[in-house]
Design an enzyme around this catalytic site. Structure first.
Site, PDB file in Angstrom:
ATOM      1  N   HIS A  36     -25.458  53.725 -93.996  1.00 32.91           N
ATOM      2  CA  HIS A  36     -25.041  53.494 -95.383  1.00 32.91           C
ATOM      3  C   HIS A  36     -25.661  52.203 -95.908  1.00 32.91           C
ATOM      4  CE1 HIS A  36     -22.088  50.518 -94.012  1.00 32.91           C
ATOM      5  NE2 HIS A  36     -21.478  51.427 -93.261  1.00 32.91           N
ATOM      6  N   HIS A  39     -25.679  49.050 -93.586  1.00 38.74           N
ATOM      7  CA  HIS A  39     -26.660  49.024 -92.491  1.00 38.74           C
ATOM      8  C   HIS A  39     -28.044  48.714 -93.043  1.00 38.74           C
ATOM      9  CE1 HIS A  39     -23.671  52.187 -90.990  1.00 38.74           C
ATOM     10  NE2 HIS A  39     -23.445  51.123 -90.256  1.00 38.74           N
ATOM     11  N   CYS A 145      -9.076  48.235 -80.484  1.00 38.60           N
ATOM     12  CA  CYS A 145      -9.540  48.905 -81.715  1.00 38.60           C
ATOM     13  C   CYS A 145     -10.786  49.702 -81.378  1.00 38.60           C
ATOM     14  CB  CYS A 145      -9.852  47.894 -82.817  1.00 38.60           C
ATOM     15  SG  CYS A 145     -10.680  48.689 -84.217  1.00 38.60           S
ATOM     16  N   CYS A 148     -13.896  48.831 -83.577  1.00 41.13           N
ATOM     17  CA  CYS A 148     -14.633  47.647 -83.105  1.00 41.13           C
ATOM     18  C   CYS A 148     -15.103  47.816 -81.677  1.00 41.13           C
ATOM     19  CB  CYS A 148     -13.758  46.393 -83.150  1.00 41.13           C
ATOM     20  SG  CYS A 148     -13.262  45.849 -84.777  1.00 41.13           S
ATOM     21  N   HIS A 173     -10.868  46.898 -89.464  1.00 41.00           N
ATOM     22  CA  HIS A 173     -10.812  48.313 -89.871  1.00 41.00           C
ATOM     23  C   HIS A 173      -9.539  48.701 -90.597  1.00 41.00           C
ATOM     24  CE1 HIS A 173     -14.107  48.343 -86.934  1.00 41.00           C
ATOM     25  NE2 HIS A 173     -14.577  49.323 -87.689  1.00 41.00           N
ATOM     26  N   LYS A 321     -14.800  45.418 -96.646  1.00 38.37           N
ATOM     27  CA  LYS A 321     -16.122  45.677 -96.082  1.00 38.37           C
ATOM     28  C   LYS A 321     -16.483  47.146 -96.274  1.00 38.37           C
ATOM     29  CE  LYS A 321     -18.449  45.746 -91.593  1.00 38.37           C
ATOM     30  NZ  LYS A 321     -18.229  46.890 -90.718  1.00 38.37           N
ATOM     31  N   LYS A 324     -17.830  53.346 -93.099  1.00 44.07           N
ATOM     32  CA  LYS A 324     -17.880  54.799 -93.187  1.00 44.07           C
ATOM     33  C   LYS A 324     -16.698  55.320 -94.012  1.00 44.07           C
ATOM     34  CE  LYS A 324     -17.694  58.833 -90.343  1.00 44.07           C
ATOM     35  NZ  LYS A 324     -16.492  59.414 -89.867  1.00 44.07           N
TER      36      LYS A 324
END
Ligand code: MSP
Length: 546
Positions: A36, A39, A145, A148, A173, A321, A324
């Site tokens: 995305h 990245h 997580c 992560c 997240h 942030k 996805k």
């Protein structure tokens, strides 16, 4: 040995320059989904940095790749009813590699953590640590997580609200963590705290920006815990060589890509030449892995440490942030279709100061496209080519009577180079470096407005024609410098400009032009054929519905 001084004033022996390899890496990305905007942001930044150093005349190694092991990928593949390897192969082939090609990313290698050249060396590295007594067996229980791929310190968790009321969430997240209890192997990371702090003190530029450095210092000063480096509850990973019921923790596996990709354990000559990295570009979310765990792993195995870990900020969506799960719904392809690849590369680096968080907006992108790229830069290039065509039949005239105004342009170009070289090449301040080049673009526009060559053209006396020739030469020569300086950021458009100036036959390929030399004046010889060429930044059509 002859030492040369380039216009930046720095001395380089040619042999030194030939041997040194500037090694820059991106994180290797999880292939649980397509790439995305976030990245692409890091990968474009790395590409601009790599291209800039190549045009400094340095040898460069630009590495990117994919992180394919771990629970996150395994679960995604399962959910799609395919094996993890099939899932990764398909995404790498159909999404990741094609996007980098589309964005003109000129990486020297692409490493995948499922490749034998990587997995075999990872096992050797971990075996070495085990043999050295750096790894021991123990148990661990804690909140984990999967996003992560990391055990979290209970103090770092945040309280859930709404659907997650009463649960503890990962702060990155914002999803519930899972309690994991495992018999694991541990790396004696806690032993390395004092040595790491010493290393940070002796190398103040190791972690950038300053805010990131402070965060890491505080974290290490609090005392490090040993790191669990194996998993036994699933099997998608590299087996621990002495106990294949366990697989190697995905982060240990992933970090080693920076070594295995450049010949660790397989090509000592290459490894010696390239390793360690000059710059590891990372998102700030994965700073600790790169600035704490990675150097400690290298120390434990007696390998040299990277010179710099540079953390970029996040592209944000709705205050969080971009990831996805909260994509804007806008893919890199949608933006490049509308704005073109060059403008795409330009926009994110120009609009968001590297190291800070930033948001994307169509409005801001459109505004910058129109005013900075199309009006200031594109129009300048087409106006100059059109005038050389109209007044001199497309043959660049010689500068007959250069004076103070032209000297100022020469000074402006040298300044743009020096500033951009320091900011892009050294400080990773892409926005500031690009701004310095565009200051010069503005200066050239101002020069034409003042000199009014379209009026001078009406003066048919020899003096008038000499003046016209001088002004157009100076403008074309300025564009030559601009093409070279912008090539790392916008390679296609800069190439079009290079062609339109007729520069290649006399000066050689654009990518071969060294930025320091290009900052000089009078390099484009009179007599080259200047053509109008393709419009660099066509007007934007109506904005497509997002
Ligand atoms: N696989 C690990 C990295 C291992 S490196 C040895 C990983 N992968 S990731 O795909 O989740 O993200 C990697 C990087 O992508 C981030 O560190 C960052 O550089 C980039 N970005 C991902 N989302 C981003 C934004 N929203 N904004 C800016 N960069 C982003 O972590």
């Amino acid at each position: 040995m002859a030492a040369t001084t380039d216009s930046s004033g720095s001395k380089n022996t040619s042999a030194e320059a030939a041997e040194r390899t500037f090694y820059v890496s991106t994180p290797i990305y999880y292939v649980n989904d397509k790439p995305h905007l976030g990245h692409a942001y890091t990968t474009v930044a790395g590409d601009v940095l790599a291209r800039w150093h190549r045009q400094r005349g340095e040898k460069v190694w630009y590495l990117t790749g994919t992180d394919e092991h771990g629970q996150k990928i395994m679960r995604t593949a399962e959910a799609h009813g395919v094996s993890p390897q099939e899932w990764c192969d398909q995404l790498v082939r159909d999404a990741w590699k094609p996007l980098w090609e589309h964005l003109e990313i000129a990486n020297d290698d692409f490493i995948r953590t499922t490749e034998d050249r990587h997995t075999a060396r990872v096992q050797e590295f971990v075996q070495d640590l085990y043999d050295k007594g750096e790894i021991y067996q123990g148990g661990y229980e804690g909140p984990y997580c999967v996003g992560c791929e990391e055990y979290k310190a209970p103090g770092d968790l945040i309280d859930g609200t709404g659907e997650f009321e009463g649960q503890k969430l990962c702060p990155v997240h914002r999803k519930p963590v899972e309690m994991l209890k495992e018999e694991n192997y541990f790396f004696r990371l806690s032993d390395y705290g004092p040595r790491l702090l010493e290393f940070y003190a002796a190398n103040p530029g190791f972690i950038q920006p300053e805010s990131a450095r402070n965060e890491v210092l505080r974290f290490v000063e609090q005392g490090l815990q040993d790191l669990s480096i194996s998993r036994s509850t699933f099997d998608w990973g590299v087996p621990i060589p002495w106990d294949p019921e366990h697989i190697i923790y995905v982060w240990v596996d992933a970090l080693l890509n920076y070594a295995t990709a450049v010949g660790y354990g397989s090509d000592p000559e290459k490894f010696e030449r390239i390793f360690p990295a000059d710059v590891h570009l990372v998102g700030k979310d994965i700073l600790r892995f790169h600035a704490v765990i990675w150097p400690a792993m290298l120390m434990a195995n007696g390998l040299p440490l990277p010179k710099r870990v540079a953390a970029n900020g996040w592209l944000m969506v709705g205050g969080e942030k971009m990831s996805k799960s909260n994509l804007t719904g806008i893919s890199p392809h949608q933006l490049t279709e509308h704005f073109g690849v060059d403008a795409y590369r330009y926009y994110f680096l120009r609009a968001i100061p590297f190291g800070t968080d930033g948001s994307f907006s169509w409005e801001d992108f459109s505004a910058r496209y129109t005013s900075e790229l199309a009006n200031d830069f594109g129009n300048l290039a087409s106006r100059v080519a059109a005038m050389v065509g109209k007044y001199f039949g497309g043959v660049l005239p010689a500068a007959a009577d250069s004076g103070p105004a032209e000297e100022q342009l020469a000074v402006g170009l040298a300044r743009a180079f020096a500033e951009a070289d320091d900011r892009i090449g050294e400080k990773l301040d892409f926005s500031g470096g690009i701004a310095a080049i565009f200051e010069f673009v503005k200066q050239v526009n101002g020069y034409l407005t003042e000199q009014e060559p379209w009026k001078v053209a009406k003066d048919t006396s020899a003096a008038g024609q000499a003046r016209l020739a001088t002004v157009l030469y100076a403008a074309a020569e300025s564009l030559r410098g601009i093409a070279v300086l912008l090539n790392p950021v916008m390679p296609r458009v800069s190439g079009l400009l290079w062609d339109s100036l007729g520069a290649e036959p006399v000066l050689g390929a654009l990518a071969e032009q060294q930025v320091a030399r290009a900052a000089g004046w009078g390099l484009l010889p009179a007599g080259v054929t200047v053509t109008k060429g393709e419009i660099l930044f066509p007007r934007l059509e109506e904005r497509p519905e997002a």
